[in-house]
Scaffold this motif. Structure first.
Motif, mmCIF file in Angstrom:
data_model
loop_
_atom_site.group_PDB
_atom_site.id
_atom_site.type_symbol
_atom_site.label_atom_id
_atom_site.label_comp_id
_atom_site.label_asym_id
_atom_site.label_seq_id
_atom_site.Cartn_x
_atom_site.Cartn_y
_atom_site.Cartn_z
ATOM 1 N N GLY B 246 0.827 -1.207 0.000
ATOM 2 C CA GLY B 246 0.000 0.000 0.000
ATOM 3 C C GLY B 246 0.860 1.256 0.000
ATOM 4 N N VAL B 247 1.872 1.281 0.890
ATOM 5 C CA VAL B 247 2.706 2.482 0.994
ATOM 6 C C VAL B 247 3.512 2.680 -0.279
ATOM 7 N N PHE B 248 3.994 1.572 -0.862
ATOM 8 C CA PHE B 248 4.763 1.700 -2.104
ATOM 9 C C PHE B 248 3.877 2.262 -3.210
ATOM 10 N N ALA B 249 2.601 1.834 -3.249
ATOM 11 C CA ALA B 249 1.685 2.314 -4.290
ATOM 12 C C ALA B 249 1.531 3.825 -4.211
ATOM 13 N N VAL B 250 1.307 4.347 -2.995
ATOM 14 C CA VAL B 250 1.085 5.788 -2.886
ATOM 15 C C VAL B 250 2.377 6.535 -3.184
ATOM 16 N N PHE B 251 3.510 5.938 -2.839
ATOM 17 C CA PHE B 251 4.805 6.560 -3.132
ATOM 18 C C PHE B 251 4.985 6.688 -4.646
ATOM 19 N N VAL B 252 4.648 5.609 -5.386
ATOM 20 C CA VAL B 252 4.781 5.638 -6.845
ATOM 21 C C VAL B 252 3.898 6.737 -7.431
ATOM 22 N N ARG B 253 2.637 6.798 -6.947
ATOM 23 C CA ARG B 253 1.719 7.785 -7.506
ATOM 24 C C ARG B 253 2.185 9.209 -7.210
ATOM 25 N N PHE B 254 2.641 9.425 -5.961
ATOM 26 C CA PHE B 254 3.107 10.759 -5.555
ATOM 27 C C PHE B 254 4.321 11.169 -6.379
ATOM 28 N N ALA B 255 5.266 10.226 -6.531
ATOM 29 C CA ALA B 255 6.502 10.546 -7.270
ATOM 30 C C ALA B 255 6.189 10.853 -8.725
ATOM 31 N N GLN B 256 5.238 10.098 -9.319
ATOM 32 C CA GLN B 256 4.882 10.370 -10.722
ATOM 33 C C GLN B 256 4.258 11.746 -10.859
ATOM 34 N N HIS B 259 6.875 14.589 -10.348
ATOM 35 C CA HIS B 259 8.083 14.412 -11.181
ATOM 36 C C HIS B 259 9.333 14.318 -10.312
ATOM 37 N N LEU B 260 9.286 13.416 -9.352
ATOM 38 C CA LEU B 260 10.411 13.281 -8.418
ATOM 39 C C LEU B 260 11.686 12.866 -9.145
ATOM 40 N N HIS B 261 11.527 12.139 -10.279
ATOM 41 C CA HIS B 261 12.708 11.614 -10.961
ATOM 42 C C HIS B 261 13.507 12.690 -11.675
ATOM 43 N N GLU B 262 12.900 13.892 -11.835
ATOM 44 C CA GLU B 262 13.643 14.956 -12.512
ATOM 45 C C GLU B 262 14.413 15.811 -11.528
ATOM 46 N N ASN B 263 14.236 15.526 -10.222
ATOM 47 C CA ASN B 263 14.928 16.315 -9.212
ATOM 48 C C ASN B 263 16.232 15.603 -8.833
ATOM 49 N N ALA B 264 17.360 16.217 -9.196
ATOM 50 C CA ALA B 264 18.653 15.534 -9.039
ATOM 51 C C ALA B 264 18.925 15.192 -7.574
ATOM 52 N N LEU B 265 18.579 16.109 -6.661
ATOM 53 C CA LEU B 265 18.872 15.878 -5.244
ATOM 54 C C LEU B 265 18.095 14.665 -4.723
ATOM 55 N N ALA B 266 16.794 14.626 -5.059
ATOM 56 C CA ALA B 266 15.959 13.519 -4.581
ATOM 57 C C ALA B 266 16.475 12.194 -5.133
ATOM 58 N N LEU B 306 13.836 -3.095 -4.962
ATOM 59 C CA LEU B 306 12.625 -2.497 -5.518
ATOM 60 C C LEU B 306 12.843 -1.013 -5.813
ATOM 61 N N LEU B 307 13.660 -0.344 -4.967
ATOM 62 C CA LEU B 307 13.930 1.079 -5.208
ATOM 63 C C LEU B 307 14.655 1.288 -6.528
ATOM 64 N N VAL B 308 15.423 0.281 -6.982
ATOM 65 C CA VAL B 308 16.084 0.406 -8.278
ATOM 66 C C VAL B 308 15.029 0.539 -9.367
ATOM 67 N N ALA B 309 13.964 -0.301 -9.281
ATOM 68 C CA ALA B 309 12.869 -0.184 -10.249
ATOM 69 C C ALA B 309 12.180 1.166 -10.096
ATOM 70 N N ASP B 314 8.925 5.836 -14.947
ATOM 71 C CA ASP B 314 7.740 5.148 -15.452
ATOM 72 C C ASP B 314 8.057 3.771 -16.022
ATOM 73 N N ALA B 315 9.257 3.625 -16.607
ATOM 74 C CA ALA B 315 9.609 2.346 -17.212
ATOM 75 C C ALA B 315 9.690 1.242 -16.159
ATOM 76 N N GLY B 316 10.015 1.624 -14.918
ATOM 77 C CA GLY B 316 10.250 0.621 -13.892
ATOM 78 C C GLY B 316 9.003 0.164 -13.165
ATOM 79 N N VAL B 317 7.851 0.836 -13.397
ATOM 80 C CA VAL B 317 6.668 0.505 -12.600
ATOM 81 C C VAL B 317 6.222 -0.932 -12.836
ATOM 82 N N GLY B 318 6.216 -1.349 -14.129
ATOM 83 C CA GLY B 318 5.804 -2.720 -14.439
ATOM 84 C C GLY B 318 6.705 -3.731 -13.753
ATOM 85 N N ALA B 319 8.025 -3.493 -13.846
ATOM 86 C CA ALA B 319 8.970 -4.399 -13.189
ATOM 87 C C ALA B 319 8.748 -4.403 -11.679
#
Lengths: 109, 478
Positions: B246-256, B259-266, B306-309, B314-319
């Motif tokens: 459950g927590v991972f699901a909300v984390f994925v949605r929040f990050a998407q 745009h957490l992946h575009e923030n170099a520090l994060a 899992l954090l690697v995925a 977005d490409a890693g969500v399926g994995a």
């Protein structure tokens, strides 16, 4: 009134809570400190909500009450958390005859 | 709210009804067996409801919720795990506790919390879901109140979870100040317009602390081993699967959304956390003699993988979804064996108790062996394709450091999983087998479900393509 003053007050309350959690060994006082932290957040949310609301009204729009709404949810959830938490602390007192968290060291490392 | 929106929320309403139905059954003094069977059918009803509403997706329920393919996948995973946990709970609690019935109310409420997390797109629903999950978990962990260790685990989880929810709220307040909104997408729009400030980054950091605590990521993992050891075995299985999904699901949605992946520090901070998880989890598990603690450390390592995925965007969500599926099936079958071997006085968590299990009970040893091989990521079990997909997306995104650490730490992991397997096949000590007094039907049901899980692991390991295609199909619904 400057928003910074509210932020400083909330951060001060929040830090007092953190220090209390880290320094005190009495489970009930730790719990009180956590409540203090939650109330610091409530203060912050109400202040921000007022700020956004004032900004929206100045532009002729209506917005910015989400923060105040959230405060009610936090208060309700905190009450639920306290009731369950105190029940667990009472059970702990029955088992160890103390509410000192230092007694909680039986699970081995 | 329109009819279609209500329809999309049907599975969650059925899930909420399940808890109410159990309360009513207890009020009418029904037996544990009746409650167990009703709970099982209610969970089946949730699955049916999800099948029924699949055509109405995706559906937004503004401002709090959104039911889309991602939510459907994660909710399905959660319901599947709860079905197995419920089944394990019966034989576990029937012989230990004079009052096992209220357990099911808490179990279904915690499940509802995890399910709400998967569909939340607003800070309020995020917070409510998370607290519904954790307040139920406090009571679930300390449920066997006559055992000192359960209380100790409960108090530890209570203090730390309450502390981290205060951090979460402070982070939310700071983000609210910067963006003037609590909706994930509106926050994302606000920061693309105005850029990120220091207070906003502080807010994100505090939220990551809270999520890291729930997922037991290093350095917020200190509770994991104690709580896993002290909680009843089915509850440990619940924490390891449902609450983390459950927590991972909300984390994925929040990050998407933001745009957490575009923030170099994060990205840098999360990369460091992922590497620390993989190394610390595997190294701490090396010398462990207690199976439940060992699984706690191994789950820390698995969430590092899992954090690697997650970091692949977005490409890693399926994995990631496939990995969570393989991980849940594996852990549920491992905890199933622990539950079956537990006695009235204590859980079967000492490694020495497993010595020569193969000669006493070959079926159990076979299931446990397959589960451990899958955790280690050996080919022909589900763990291998899961890890392979994560490695593939990691390499595609040029995250070489993470990929190298993943491979190296997996080799370390192999050592302690194989150590348990070799214990299973060692010569047995001379202790008589314990007789159990329960109705054999429930043992048969538990064994059957564990064997089904074992075959699922093998099937996923040999033919992962079918599942991964379906997962991708679901992820398009948004």
């Amino acid at each position: 009134m400057l928003i910074e003053k509210y932020i400083y007050l909330a951060i001060a309350l929040f830090c007092i809570g953190i220090v209390g959690v880290l320094a005190r060994r009495n489970a009930i006082i730790i719990f009180m400190c956590i409540e203090l932290m939650l109330n610091a957040v409530n203060l912050l949310l109400v202040a921000f909500s007022k700020m956004h609301h004032a900004a929206a009204v100045a532009k002729g729009a209506t917005a910015g009450i989400e923060g105040q709404l959230f405060v009610f949810f936090i208060m309700v959830v905190a009450a639920a958390e306290v009731s369950v938490g105190l029940a667990i602390i009472v059970m702990m007192y029955r088992n160890t005859h103390s509410v000192d968290v230092n007694f909680l060291n039986r699970l081995k490392h | 709210m329109t009819n279609l929106q209500l329809l999309a929320l049907l599975p969650f309403m059925v899930l909420a009804t399940a808890a109410v139905v159990v309360i009513l059954l207890i009020a009418f003094k029904q037996s544990h067996t009746v409650i167990q069977v009703t709970g099982f059918f209610m969970m089946c009803a949730v699955v049916l409801a999800m099948w029924f509403v699949r055509d109405t997706l995706p559906r937004e329920v503004p401002p709090l919720l959104v039911v889309d393919g991602l939510a459907a996948l994660f909710t399905g995973l959660i319901i599947f795990s709860v079905l197995v946990v419920g089944l394990l709970s019966y034989i576990y609690f029937e012989e230990r506790e004079e009052n096992p019935k209220e357990y099911y109310i808490l179990l279904f409420l915690a499940t509802l919390g995890a399910a709400v997390l998967t569909i939340s797109r607003h800070f309020i629903s995020f917070f409510i879901g998370l607290e519904l999950l954790s307040v139920s978990l406090y009571a679930l962990i300390a449920y066997l109140r006559n055992r000192n260790n359960a209380i100790e685990a409960g108090v530890k989880y209570l203090m730390l979870a309450a502390l981290t929810s205060a951090f979460l709220l402070f982070g939310m307040a700071l983000i609210y100040m910067e963006t003037g909104s609590m909706e994930f997408t509106a926050i994302g729009n606000a920061i693309t317009k105005s850029g990120t400030s220091v207070l906003f980054l502080m807010g994100i950091g505090l939220i990551v602390v809270a999520i890291g605590f729930k997922l037991a990521l290093v350095p917020f993992h200190l509770w994991a081993a104690d709580v896993y050891q002290g909680a009843p075995a089915p509850v440990t299985a619940f924490i390891a699967t449902v609450s983390k999904i459950g927590v991972f699901a909300v984390f994925v949605r929040f990050a998407q959304a933001i745009h957490l992946h575009e923030n170099a520090l994060a990205v840098t901070v999360l990369t460091v956390i992922a590497i620390a998880c993989m190394i610390a989890g595997n190294v701490l598990a090396l010398m462990q003699q207690n199976i439940k603690r060992l699984l706690a450390y191994s789950s820390i390592a698995h969430f590092g993988y899992l954090l690697v995925a997650f970091l692949s965007g977005d490409a890693g969500v399926g994995a990631g979804v496939f990995y969570l599926l393989a991980y849940s099936i594996t852990l549920l079958s491992a905890f199933g064996i622990i539950t079956l071997l537990s006695t009235r006085r204590k859980d079967a968590d000492e490694l020495s108790g497993y010595r020569g299990l193969f000669w006493r009970n070959p079926l159990m040893a076979a299931i446990f062996t397959v589960a451990l091989l899958s955790l280690a990521g050996i080919p022909l079990t589900a763990g291998f394709p899961a890890k392979f997909f994560i490695l593939t997306v990691g390499v595609q995104q040029h995250m070489w450091l993470l990929a190298v650490v993943l491979v190296l730490t997996s080799v370390i992991g192999l050592y302690y999983y194989l150590r348990i397997i070799s214990t299973l096949f060692a010569s047995p000590p001379l202790s008589p087998a314990k007789e159990k007094s329960l109705h054999p039907l429930f043992y048969a049901a538990t064994y059957t479900s564990l064997v089904v899980l074992m075959f699922l692991l093998a099937w996923l390991g040999i033919f992962p393509g079918f599942i991964i295609d379906n997962v991708q199909e679901f992820l398009v619904i948004r």
